[in-house]
Write a protein that holds these residues in place. Structure first.
Motif, PDB file in Angstrom:
ATOM      1  N   HIS A 109      -7.513  12.457   2.996  1.00 52.89           N
ATOM      2  CA  HIS A 109      -7.162  11.693   2.164  1.00 52.89           C
ATOM      3  C   HIS A 109      -6.583  10.430   2.322  1.00 52.89           C
ATOM      4  O   HIS A 109      -6.877   9.330   1.823  1.00 52.89           O
ATOM      5  CB  HIS A 109      -6.349  12.500   1.090  1.00 52.89           C
ATOM      6  CG  HIS A 109      -7.014  13.294   0.249  1.00 52.89           C
ATOM      7  ND1 HIS A 109      -7.761  13.193  -0.842  1.00 52.89           N
ATOM      8  CD2 HIS A 109      -7.040  14.684   0.285  1.00 52.89           C
ATOM      9  CE1 HIS A 109      -8.280  14.091  -1.456  1.00 52.89           C
ATOM     10  NE2 HIS A 109      -7.894  15.230  -0.790  1.00 52.89           N
ATOM     11  N   GLY A 110      -5.762  10.343   3.616  1.00 55.87           N
ATOM     12  CA  GLY A 110      -5.128   9.124   3.847  1.00 55.87           C
ATOM     13  C   GLY A 110      -5.842   8.322   4.717  1.00 55.87           C
ATOM     14  O   GLY A 110      -5.925   7.015   4.472  1.00 55.87           O
ATOM     15  N   SER A 121       1.025  -1.162  -0.031  1.00 52.39           N
ATOM     16  CA  SER A 121      -0.184   0.063   0.019  1.00 52.39           C
ATOM     17  C   SER A 121       0.976   1.372   0.166  1.00 52.39           C
ATOM     18  O   SER A 121       1.813   1.376   0.824  1.00 52.39           O
ATOM     19  CB  SER A 121      -0.814   0.126   1.174  1.00 52.39           C
ATOM     20  OG  SER A 121      -1.685  -1.194   1.283  1.00 52.39           O
ATOM     21  N   SER A 137      -7.184   0.541   0.317  1.00 55.42           N
ATOM     22  CA  SER A 137      -5.818   0.092   0.847  1.00 55.42           C
ATOM     23  C   SER A 137      -5.733  -1.341   0.230  1.00 55.42           C
ATOM     24  O   SER A 137      -4.697  -1.989   0.213  1.00 55.42           O
ATOM     25  CB  SER A 137      -5.860  -0.166   2.295  1.00 55.42           C
ATOM     26  OG  SER A 137      -6.797  -0.897   2.942  1.00 55.42           O
ATOM     27  N   HIS A 178       0.486   5.639  -0.040  1.00 57.95           N
ATOM     28  CA  HIS A 178       0.043   6.902   0.256  1.00 57.95           C
ATOM     29  C   HIS A 178       0.541   7.935   0.638  1.00 57.95           C
ATOM     30  O   HIS A 178       1.448   7.415   1.711  1.00 57.95           O
ATOM     31  CB  HIS A 178      -1.497   6.591   0.840  1.00 57.95           C
ATOM     32  CG  HIS A 178      -2.512   7.873   0.457  1.00 57.95           C
ATOM     33  ND1 HIS A 178      -2.217   9.127   1.383  1.00 57.95           N
ATOM     34  CD2 HIS A 178      -3.484   7.881  -0.511  1.00 57.95           C
ATOM     35  CE1 HIS A 178      -3.042  10.066   0.818  1.00 57.95           C
ATOM     36  NE2 HIS A 178      -3.947   9.162  -0.045  1.00 57.95           N
ATOM     37  N   TYR A 201      -8.130   6.651   2.131  1.00 58.10           N
ATOM     38  CA  TYR A 201      -7.526   5.652   1.487  1.00 58.10           C
ATOM     39  C   TYR A 201      -7.483   4.234   2.245  1.00 58.10           C
ATOM     40  O   TYR A 201      -7.619   3.249   1.758  1.00 58.10           O
ATOM     41  CB  TYR A 201      -6.024   6.073   1.126  1.00 58.10           C
ATOM     42  CG  TYR A 201      -5.035   4.873   0.564  1.00 58.10           C
ATOM     43  CD1 TYR A 201      -5.038   4.665  -0.909  1.00 58.10           C
ATOM     44  CD2 TYR A 201      -4.414   3.982   1.320  1.00 58.10           C
ATOM     45  CE1 TYR A 201      -4.393   3.754  -1.231  1.00 58.10           C
ATOM     46  CE2 TYR A 201      -3.436   3.189   0.798  1.00 58.10           C
ATOM     47  CZ  TYR A 201      -3.390   2.869  -0.504  1.00 58.10           C
ATOM     48  OH  TYR A 201      -2.603   1.808  -1.061  1.00 58.10           O
TER      49      TYR A 201
END
Length: 401
Positions: free
Chosen positions: A194-195, A134, A203, A136, A198
């Motif tokens: 945004h994190g 993953s 994820s 980000h 995700y």
């Protein structure tokens, strides 16, 4: 917690040849049950007849089963990196201990955490592989893991910076904050939204994946790339809840209370001990309210008149400010911003934060909605800054002062 030097691994598998291990996850694997009591012995994890084979095969089987290499570290690497756990601790709490060190030429943070429940070999392999793949910009990357005894050691990349709590509340200089402008705080809010969006939806783990460790002290604010010269916010501990067995599945017969941080736990989490994505949204809402006010999630002060401790909640104060109308929000927002922010945007951010911390989890918004609204309010903030000729591409530093 880290004094035990046993290197026997808790994850075991049936004897199999390496070819079948690499080709399929469908062969049966054994599991390890972490007992609910705090008294842990080797008999809780292994039968005497299988203990010898576990140490020699489990790490090799795990490493060969993963899609990407290397994600599984030999426990000897963890011991060496931490000087047999005698190195100075980077941080320590009731639930984890961490060390800053170097492994395979990379500067890392090693977290030691206790395993909470049954872990299947296939499940651990699949989740670790997905988490390590993953990517980000608002999530600190998990590089790999190692297992020994009743503990799992999670190896994250080291990111230089300071946690959000210290950025907002400088103990040595209370009048100073790195986040001295409205636009910087909106950038942090947008990064985190945004994190978390995700984590919840993109994820690759599953549709119900949660973070479960959201709080200001678990968010790193670091200097952005040299081109932007701004700050960026990153979540720590992504994957911890999944790999440590903190997340309860639908078929779990036993529900155990898991640890949370006072001030960030949703009401339903406090009652049942079972976390969900809505619990993450609640904790995110608390962080947003801290970001706007500069205040702690929960603190206790002594009443000068009675001498009794008084509880001050950032949620309650934000609710009072929103209900006051007029200049209520303006009086509540962090004074160190010197009233230099778009009031309407600030009011909308307060309302969003309060929606996220609603006592009814069903009334809390999904992170997709939250992310869209925060992004919109961030763009409105940039437009406001440009309209009054404030710099929007300034450079900042979080170096010690």
């Amino acid at each position: 917690m880290c004094r035990s030097k046993r290197s026997t691994d808790v994850v075991s598998s049936n004897r199999r040849n390496s070819r079948s291990s690499r080709s399929s996850f469908k062969s049966k694997s054994s599991s390890v049950t972490v007992p609910s009591s705090g008294n842990l012995t080797s008999n809780d994890f292994f039968s005497k007849s299988s203990a010898d084979s576990v140490a020699s095969t489990s790490l090799t089987t795990l490493r060969e089963s993963l899609v990407e290499k290397p994600h599984i570290y030999d426990f000897s690497e963890i011991r060496s990196a931490t000087n047999n756990f005698l190195s100075d601790k980077f941080s320590s709490s009731s639930s984890s201990t961490s060390w800053r060190s170097s492994i395979r030429g990379k500067e890392v943070i090693i977290f030691q955490r206790k395993l909470r429940r049954v872990l299947e070999l296939e499940q651990l392999c699949e989740k670790l592989s997905v988490i390590c793949r993953s990517h980000h910009s608002s999530i600190i990357k998990l590089l790999g893991a190692s297992v020994s005894g009743s503990y799992i050691y999670l190896v994250y990349e080291y990111v230089s910076g300071a946690n959000l709590s210290d950025c907002l509340r400088n103990k040595k200089n209370p009048g100073f904050t790195v986040l001295s402008s409205w636009l910087l705080r909106m950038q942090v809010a947008a990064d985190l939204a945004h994190g978390l969006d995700y984590i919840h939806h993109f994820s690759g783990l599953n549709s119900n994946v949660i973070h479960n460790h959201i709080k200001c002290s678990s968010i790193i604010v670091s200097e952005g790339d040299s081109d932007s010269g701004t700050l960026c916010a990153k979540f720590c501990h992504f994957g911890t809840a999944e790999l440590c067995g903190e997340v309860m599945g639908k078929n779990d017969s036993k529900v155990r209370k898991i640890e949370g941080t006072r001030g960030y736990m949703s009401p339903e989490f406090q009652l049942s001990g079972v976390a969900s994505q809505k619990s993450d949204v609640y904790a995110f809402g608390v962080v947003i309210l801290e970001l706007l006010s500069g205040d702690e999630a929960l603190r206790f002060v002594v009443d000068e008149g009675s001498g009794v401790y008084r509880r001050i909640s950032v949620i309650e104060r934000a609710g009072e400010a929103a209900a006051a109308g007029g200049g209520g929000v303006r009086r509540w927002v962090d004074k160190r911003l010197r009233d230099s922010y778009p009031v309407e945007v600030a009011e909308n951010m307060v309302l969003l934060g309060l929606q996220c911390v609603d006592e009814d989890p069903e009334k809390r918004p999904d992170m997709r909605h939250v992310t869209g609204l925060v992004s919109k309010l961030y763009l409105e903030s940039k437009t406001w800054a440009e309209s009054i000729s404030l710099p929007t591409d300034f450079s900042v530093s979080i170096a010690p002062r």
